[in-house]
Write an enzyme that holds these catalytic residues in place. Sequence first.
Site: not given
Length: 559
Positions: A48, A110-111, A160, A470
């Site tokens: 993502e 959940f999630q 949802k 760097m």
Amino acid sequence: MKTGAKLLIESLQREGVDTIFGYPGGSVLPIYDELYDSPLRHILVRHEQAAAHAADGYARASGRVGVCLATSGPGACNLVTGIATAYMDSVPIVALTGQVPTTMLGNDAFQESDIQGITMPVTKHNYLVKDTTDIPRVVKEAFYIAGTGRQGPVLIDLPKDVNTRSVKEPVVPEKVVLRGYNPTYKGNKRQVDKALALIAEAERPLIYAGGGVISANASPELIGFATKLGIPVTTTLMGIGCIPCDHPLNLGMLGMHGTEYANFAVTECDLLIAIGARFDDRVTGNISTFAPHAKVIHIDIDPAEIGKNKRVDVPIVGDVKSVLADMLSSLKKAGACEAWNKKIRYWKQHHPLRAAKEDGCLHPQYVLAKMSEILKGDAVIVSEVGQNQMWTAQHFCFRHPRTWITSGGLGTMGYGFPAAIGAHFARPDLPVFDVAGDGSIQMNIQEMGTVAQYNIPVKIAILNNQYLGMVRQWQELFYDRRYSYTELPPVEFVKIAQAYGIEGIKVESCEEVGPAIKASLEHDGPFVLDFRIEREENVFPMVPAGAAISEMIGGHPRS
Ligand SMILES: Cc1ncc(C[n+]2csc(CCOP(=O)(O)OP(=O)(O)O)c2C)c(N)n1
């Protein structure tokens, strides 16, 4: 009756969205089902974070709002670095996230993650939609907020059940009206006149142009203004491309790895005209010694930037395109500042950026110069973060705005490759290169899967020094060469590419550079160029942290 997911897709289409970068999961299943036979193109990334960076690269290359989509919990959290990157560089994206059903919010379901809370400090605005009928209005507002004023990311969190519920189609508002959000576009006339009076008096004026010039599509006005008055222009890392590299008034980048002549000019100018720039510490070094002899005009769309880091004599809040157009039309006479420009020409001649050493080794400056010579500015160049980014900013000759894409404010390693994917969808007419370090490319290397799946012709040019270069450079210069955890074992990137079905070439000598770049361009698809460069090459000149920008190391003796 329409479901929330249907309303969402239709709302995106109304905003003119053609491409979404995303990754599915449980809470966004209704949205993915709607995408299945929608005309919207969805690019399935491999992480993502890459979706957010791709939306950002799309936005920077096109000037339009980019869109990414992720599921709730881990998916949403994985977007955060990308959203913060866009926020720091004022890039307009809309991030869509799934959320647990409204009935379970706050339950540690959940999630579940409070992505609205998490992204509060890194979004321009964010929404948690609780009523399906709000979707069209919220989407319209989100695009408006992201793409107007000082641009930035907006997040819409969609539970949802909000997506699955069917409602009577709500009336879509025609115009967005938001109390308390009314960006100022037109500069105040009195302030513009005051600025013009200072410009008329100045003997050593200098324009310091930032990313705001590019966001506002104000390059033509900037070039017109500078040329008419004969005022030299230095750009920030984000402003590169707003004036062609070889324009006689262009001094290149200023600041920590800026050109010596740009930093000298800032130090000696008597008037600094800051346009769409924010006096970032990487630009100013020790702020108390920055432009010490100058009066300051600051033009910016965001009033919060005025006076934030540096005292300003004439602030002008407004869209830089509109303000510059007003200034141009009010100019009484053109100027030339001949003596000042002569001095600057002298500095340019005696303090040029150092080209690659000709010692038979492969130096990164040579690779960039060759790329520049072959591409002639007709490409989108994206970079990662580190030495690769600074060498590109210094040695690639950019000729057009929106062809240089890099993470400036947040300095996000792993940004470049996915942002290059986004840039391709914005500018399919141009070749797109990601100039990477071997460290950065390994932060989102999984996106090789994405470019292979859709045959996205991004060319990945890795300046492979087997170091976190760097950081190693700072350890060399300021930590007595104690290379603490910055060495990377060699990686055969061509073999990794091949495992994904991507072609590539390992390049170990100067003679191979040009033909390899040409081969990558001739290949109709993604391509990896693994340049094995001199391992301990440094980026110079360099202003040590906290020093005055006139105190550069690795430059030429002051003449
Ligand atoms: C996500 C992230 N982690 C750490 C850093 C700190 N950092 C800045 S430059 C750099 C090294 C980059 O190495 P590499 O990608 O190999 O590029 P090089 O400097 O060698 O060109 C690191 C670790 C960062 N900018 N971003």
